[in-house]
Design a protein around this motif. Structure first.
Motif, PDB file in Angstrom:
ATOM      1  N   GLY A 182      -8.846 -22.827-103.153  1.00 52.22           N
ATOM      2  CA  GLY A 182      -7.538 -23.477-103.432  1.00 52.22           C
ATOM      3  C   GLY A 182      -7.334 -24.894-103.654  1.00 52.22           C
ATOM      4  N   PHE A 183      -8.667 -25.500-103.744  1.00 52.22           N
ATOM      5  CA  PHE A 183      -8.753 -26.868-104.170  1.00 52.22           C
ATOM      6  C   PHE A 183      -9.232 -27.279-105.730  1.00 52.22           C
ATOM      7  N   ARG A 184      -8.174 -27.654-106.463  1.00 48.30           N
ATOM      8  CA  ARG A 184      -8.210 -27.986-107.698  1.00 48.30           C
ATOM      9  C   ARG A 184      -8.376 -29.456-107.977  1.00 48.30           C
TER      10      ARG A 184
ATOM     11  N   ASP B 161       0.229 -35.441-102.601  1.00 49.49           N
ATOM     12  CA  ASP B 161      -0.885 -36.285-102.651  1.00 49.49           C
ATOM     13  C   ASP B 161      -2.006 -35.726-103.668  1.00 49.49           C
ATOM     14  N   MET B 162      -2.657 -36.760-104.419  1.00 41.83           N
ATOM     15  CA  MET B 162      -3.644 -36.351-105.492  1.00 41.83           C
ATOM     16  C   MET B 162      -5.111 -35.407-104.673  1.00 41.83           C
ATOM     17  N   ARG B 163      -5.637 -34.804-105.193  1.00 42.53           N
ATOM     18  CA  ARG B 163      -6.953 -34.153-104.867  1.00 42.53           C
ATOM     19  C   ARG B 163      -7.953 -34.538-105.488  1.00 42.53           C
ATOM     20  N   ILE B 164      -8.738 -35.372-104.538  1.00 39.37           N
ATOM     21  CA  ILE B 164      -9.832 -36.102-105.035  1.00 39.37           C
ATOM     22  C   ILE B 164     -11.234 -35.406-104.725  1.00 39.37           C
ATOM     23  N   VAL B 165     -12.161 -35.316-105.546  1.00 41.62           N
ATOM     24  CA  VAL B 165     -13.629 -35.300-105.434  1.00 41.62           C
ATOM     25  C   VAL B 165     -14.312 -36.366-105.405  1.00 41.62           C
ATOM     26  N   LEU B 166     -15.227 -36.591-104.207  1.00 42.98           N
ATOM     27  CA  LEU B 166     -15.860 -37.578-103.946  1.00 42.98           C
ATOM     28  C   LEU B 166     -17.382 -37.314-103.892  1.00 42.98           C
TER      29      LEU B 166
END
Length: 267
Positions: free
Chosen positions: A87-89, A2-7
């Motif tokens: 751990g979130f890039r 899954d992609m890691r998304i900043v909202l």
């Protein structure tokens, strides 16, 4: 994976458009939602310096967790990019869904668009998303039904395409008419249209006799041109406009060279 998304957004952590976006994006990736703790519309690419940023967990209307930040949309994106969440890039930044359109020349004022533009700075794709409600959001008043879900689902699908194929250094500026899904007539790629402004300088006095000025008092108009974001909304379509940060007037370089500006330096 899954992609890691900043909202993020500029309407604030409690805005319903942010909630609709988070729900749709969670269907396609891991989402970190971080937004200003209050309405920050019109701040553009403002950043906070000279003072600390404060972040706190906040329960959103559906019980999900987001982060409320004392800063601007740009600050929000930068916090996550710098490792605020272990751990979130981020793979992509989505900003919105804004309560009100961001079209034409106006996008340079927009905190929503600025949040997405920060994606270019951190080296990932960005999408700014707005719903053309005809007014900014300063708290729900119940006077207008807002159809966030159609453009939220569209944005989730667009994010998957952008992650795979959007060239570096660009974002997508998305605007949707405020319509239920069955009334939308699709989506199309557009260019930014052109605004014209009709504001007046109006002098006002407060109860103490102090003079102030009201200068943003008339809604801007726009030029009717085919192929623009304005035209797409008029046709009940979602507009998608590619935008970049390269502000150099390449065509003007040759003209400026002819001025021989070196001779202006006096020795």
């Amino acid at each position: 994976m899954d992609m890691r998304i900043v909202l993020t957004n500029d309407d604030g952590i409690e805005a319903p458009g942010l909630l609709a976006a988070r729900r749709a994006l969670e269907e396609v990736g891991e989402v970190i939602t971080i937004a200003p703790d209050r309405n920050r519309s019109g701040v553009g690419r403002s950043i906070t310096f000279g003072t600390e940023l404060h972040v706190e967990e906040r329960r959103m209307a559906d019980g999900g967790v987001g982060y409320a930040c004392s800063g601007t949309p740009v600050d929000c994106v930068r916090l996550v990019a710098l490792g605020m969440v272990d751990g979130f890039r981020p793979d992509i930044v989505v900003s919105g869904i804004n309560h009100g359109e961001n079209l034409g020349d106006d996008i340079t004022y927009s905190g929503t668009v600025a949040g997405a533009l920060e994606a270019i700075v951190i080296g990932v794709p960005g999408i700014a998303v707005s719903l053309s409600t005809g007014r900014p959001w300063h708290g729900a008043d119940g006077r207008e039904e807002l159809h966030f879900e159609p453009v939220a689902r569209f944005t989730a699908r667009l994010a998957e395409l952008a992650l795979e194929g959007l060239p570096p250094g660009r974002i997508l500026n998305v605007n949707a008419p405020n319509l239920p899904e069955e009334e939308l007539r699709g989506a199309r790629v557009t260019r930014l249209g052109r605004r014209f402004y009709q504001d007046e300088l109006i002098e006002v006095r407060d109860e103490n006799g102090r003079v102030g000025y009201n200068i943003y008092n008339n809604p801007p108009g726009h030029h009717d041109e085919e192929g623009t974001d304005f035209a797409a909304l008029k046709d009940r379509q979602i507009s998608v406009t590619p935008v970049h940060l390269d502000l150099t007037d390449t065509a003007g370089l040759e003209e400026l060279e002819s001025w021989d500006i070196g001779r202006l330096v006096v020795r």
